[in-house]
Scaffold this motif. Structure first.
Motif: not given
Length: 167
Positions: A51-77
């Motif tokens: 469940v923790s791994g699933w939640a982490t994947a969901v949060i990471a996906t949300d971070l990447i899609t929300g910040w991709w246009r403004t900070d790509r280095l953060f999204c890659v990290a």
């Protein structure tokens, strides 16, 4: 070796070597621990880690899609950290359920990296629903359940101890 010939090695003839008494090892009985190893904490650690791994994947996906246009280095990290987390937790789960000691370590490593991803939420200043800020409880629970002595005892016991008798 004939007289007068030079010695060609450092090994002395058997008659000149000294011998010593080497005591024979004595077998010792290893006391069996009281009771069988209980799989409940290991199963709970596995479920919480999934469940923790699933939640982490969901949060990471949300971070990447929300910040991709403004900070790509953060999204890659974040993407890199989530890939490492997934590999560590999945590998750790498989090894834990196969009763290998390394599984516990991998789950802890994956959970710690998962906590780093959640920490990046605060660093980035992301606006998320309040329930998301409670999700770090899952990796912490996974670490706690994995490090319990009963989980360690279960992972050290052999699978043959718990197998059903064959007829």
């Amino acid at each position: 070796m004939p007289e007068g010939e030079p010695q060609t090695s450092y090994i002395e003839p058997a008659s000149l070597q000294e011998t010593g008494y080497i005591p024979r090892p004595r077998p010792t009985a290893i006391p069996k621990q009281a009771g069988d190893a209980d799989p409940r904490t290991a199963v709970a650690a596995a479920v919480v880690s999934i469940v923790s791994g699933w939640a982490t994947a969901v949060i990471a996906t949300d971070l990447i899609t929300g910040w991709w246009r403004t900070d790509r280095l953060f999204c890659v990290a974040v993407g890199f950290l989530s890939a490492i987390t997934a590999a560590a937790i999945i590998g750790g789960l498989v090894l834990l359920l196969l009763r290998r000691r390394m599984g516990r370590l991998l789950i802890v490593v994956g959970s710690v990296i998962s906590l780093l991803i959640f920490a990046s939420l605060f660093v980035a200043g992301a606006k998320l629903p309040p329930v998301v800020y409670a999700i770090p409880v899952l990796p912490l629970a996974g670490i706690a359940l994995t490090m319990l002595p009963s989980t360690a005892r279960w992972s050290r016991s052999s699978p043959a101890d718990h197998s059903a008798p064959t007829a």
